[in-house]
Motif scaffolding. Sequence first.
Motif, PDB file in Angstrom:
ATOM      1  N   ALA A  36      25.983  24.805  17.148  1.00 25.58           N
ATOM      2  CA  ALA A  36      25.393  23.462  17.159  1.00 25.58           C
ATOM      3  C   ALA A  36      24.551  23.253  18.420  1.00 25.58           C
ATOM      4  CB  ALA A  36      26.490  22.403  17.070  1.00 25.58           C
ATOM      5  N   LEU A  37      25.031  23.733  19.551  1.00 25.28           N
ATOM      6  CA  LEU A  37      24.293  23.605  20.805  1.00 25.28           C
ATOM      7  C   LEU A  37      22.978  24.391  20.749  1.00 25.28           C
ATOM      8  CD1 LEU A  37      24.223  22.539  23.723  1.00 25.28           C
ATOM      9  CD2 LEU A  37      25.486  24.596  24.384  1.00 25.28           C
ATOM     10  N   ALA A  38      23.031  25.604  20.228  1.00 22.58           N
ATOM     11  CA  ALA A  38      21.812  26.411  20.104  1.00 22.58           C
ATOM     12  C   ALA A  38      20.820  25.746  19.160  1.00 22.58           C
ATOM     13  CB  ALA A  38      22.156  27.821  19.623  1.00 22.58           C
ATOM     14  N   HIS A  39      21.316  25.104  18.119  1.00 22.88           N
ATOM     15  CA  HIS A  39      20.433  24.392  17.183  1.00 22.88           C
ATOM     16  C   HIS A  39      19.728  23.233  17.895  1.00 22.88           C
ATOM     17  CE1 HIS A  39      18.947  22.822  13.398  1.00 22.88           C
ATOM     18  NE2 HIS A  39      19.409  21.642  13.748  1.00 22.88           N
ATOM     19  N   ARG A  40      20.491  22.452  18.654  1.00 21.04           N
ATOM     20  CA  ARG A  40      19.887  21.324  19.385  1.00 21.04           C
ATOM     21  C   ARG A  40      18.869  21.825  20.413  1.00 21.04           C
ATOM     22  NH1 ARG A  40      25.235  19.634  19.355  1.00 21.04           N
ATOM     23  NH2 ARG A  40      25.501  20.083  21.570  1.00 21.04           N
ATOM     24  N   ARG A  41      19.197  22.907  21.090  1.00 20.80           N
ATOM     25  CA  ARG A  41      18.264  23.453  22.078  1.00 20.80           C
ATOM     26  C   ARG A  41      16.999  23.970  21.420  1.00 20.80           C
ATOM     27  NH1 ARG A  41      22.520  26.875  25.774  1.00 20.80           N
ATOM     28  NH2 ARG A  41      23.249  25.125  27.027  1.00 20.80           N
ATOM     29  N   ALA A  42      17.121  24.617  20.281  1.00 21.52           N
ATOM     30  CA  ALA A  42      15.946  25.111  19.567  1.00 21.52           C
ATOM     31  C   ALA A  42      15.042  23.946  19.170  1.00 21.52           C
ATOM     32  CB  ALA A  42      16.354  25.918  18.336  1.00 21.52           C
ATOM     33  N   ALA A 102      14.580  32.194  21.152  1.00 21.47           N
ATOM     34  CA  ALA A 102      15.851  32.713  21.662  1.00 21.47           C
ATOM     35  C   ALA A 102      17.020  31.854  21.178  1.00 21.47           C
ATOM     36  CB  ALA A 102      15.829  32.768  23.181  1.00 21.47           C
ATOM     37  N   ASN A 103      16.845  30.550  21.147  1.00 18.17           N
ATOM     38  CA  ASN A 103      17.922  29.676  20.682  1.00 18.17           C
ATOM     39  C   ASN A 103      18.118  29.778  19.175  1.00 18.17           C
ATOM     40  OD1 ASN A 103      19.328  27.935  22.810  1.00 18.17           O
ATOM     41  ND2 ASN A 103      17.206  27.978  23.480  1.00 18.17           N
ATOM     42  N   LYS A 104      17.056  30.035  18.438  1.00 19.16           N
ATOM     43  CA  LYS A 104      17.225  30.271  17.006  1.00 19.16           C
ATOM     44  C   LYS A 104      17.984  31.574  16.774  1.00 19.16           C
ATOM     45  CE  LYS A 104      13.505  27.660  14.950  1.00 19.16           C
ATOM     46  NZ  LYS A 104      12.446  27.702  13.939  1.00 19.16           N
ATOM     47  N   ARG A 105      17.663  32.572  17.566  1.00 27.35           N
ATOM     48  CA  ARG A 105      18.374  33.845  17.480  1.00 27.35           C
ATOM     49  C   ARG A 105      19.854  33.629  17.821  1.00 27.35           C
ATOM     50  NH1 ARG A 105      15.060  37.132  20.290  1.00 27.35           N
ATOM     51  NH2 ARG A 105      14.378  38.177  18.440  1.00 27.35           N
ATOM     52  N   ASP A 146      18.936  36.297  25.357  1.00 30.75           N
ATOM     53  CA  ASP A 146      17.942  37.087  26.080  1.00 30.75           C
ATOM     54  C   ASP A 146      16.679  37.279  25.259  1.00 30.75           C
ATOM     55  OD1 ASP A 146      19.700  37.268  28.164  1.00 30.75           O
ATOM     56  OD2 ASP A 146      20.470  39.227  27.552  1.00 30.75           O
ATOM     57  N   GLY A 147      16.837  37.361  23.963  1.00 28.53           N
ATOM     58  CA  GLY A 147      15.677  37.426  23.089  1.00 28.53           C
ATOM     59  C   GLY A 147      15.006  38.773  22.992  1.00 28.53           C
ATOM     60  N   ASP A 148      15.577  39.828  23.584  1.00 30.72           N
ATOM     61  CA  ASP A 148      14.923  41.119  23.538  1.00 30.72           C
ATOM     62  C   ASP A 148      15.396  41.987  22.382  1.00 30.72           C
ATOM     63  OD1 ASP A 148      13.575  40.416  25.805  1.00 30.72           O
ATOM     64  OD2 ASP A 148      15.018  41.350  27.161  1.00 30.72           O
TER      65      ASP A 148
END
Length: 160
Positions: A36-42, A102-105, A146-148
């Motif tokens: 949920a946090l990553a979704h809000r950040r994205a 990165a947040n979607k990932r 990290d997104g890599d």
Amino acid sequence: MATPADGSTRLAPDEPSRRLRAEIERLHDEAAQQKALAHRRAEFWNRAHIVLGFPAALLAGVAGTAGLATADARVPAALLALTSAGFAAGAGFLRSDARRIANKRARQAWADVEGKTSVKLAHEHLSPEDLRELLESRQAALAAYDGDGPWPGPPSALPG
């Protein structure tokens, strides 16, 4: 946990299984919160990307048009161009698009952890290997920021 008269500590027969289930439940809750946090950040970084990028593009176009219109419009055009450059520099500095991706990932990776923990909790018997597998998935979810690396999940998973 039982304590006999001699003062030594013994685990109840079902204690390890109970602890294992409690740890997997804790991991499930953490995954749900982090997803949920990553979704809000994205969503936040998507809005930041638009808020900084759209005015930059619009002001650049207006500045170019004004600069070519008349000689008197060159000073306002230069101010618009500087403002546009400021927006573009802010967008580049914050890397909002990269942060959104990165947040979607991470959201997808945490959803994977949440799903795996739900499946494990549906089983009657859990093993330490189950927890080890889930903790590896948790590490992958933490690394997703990290997104890599590749997108977690099936190869056809795309950002969205």
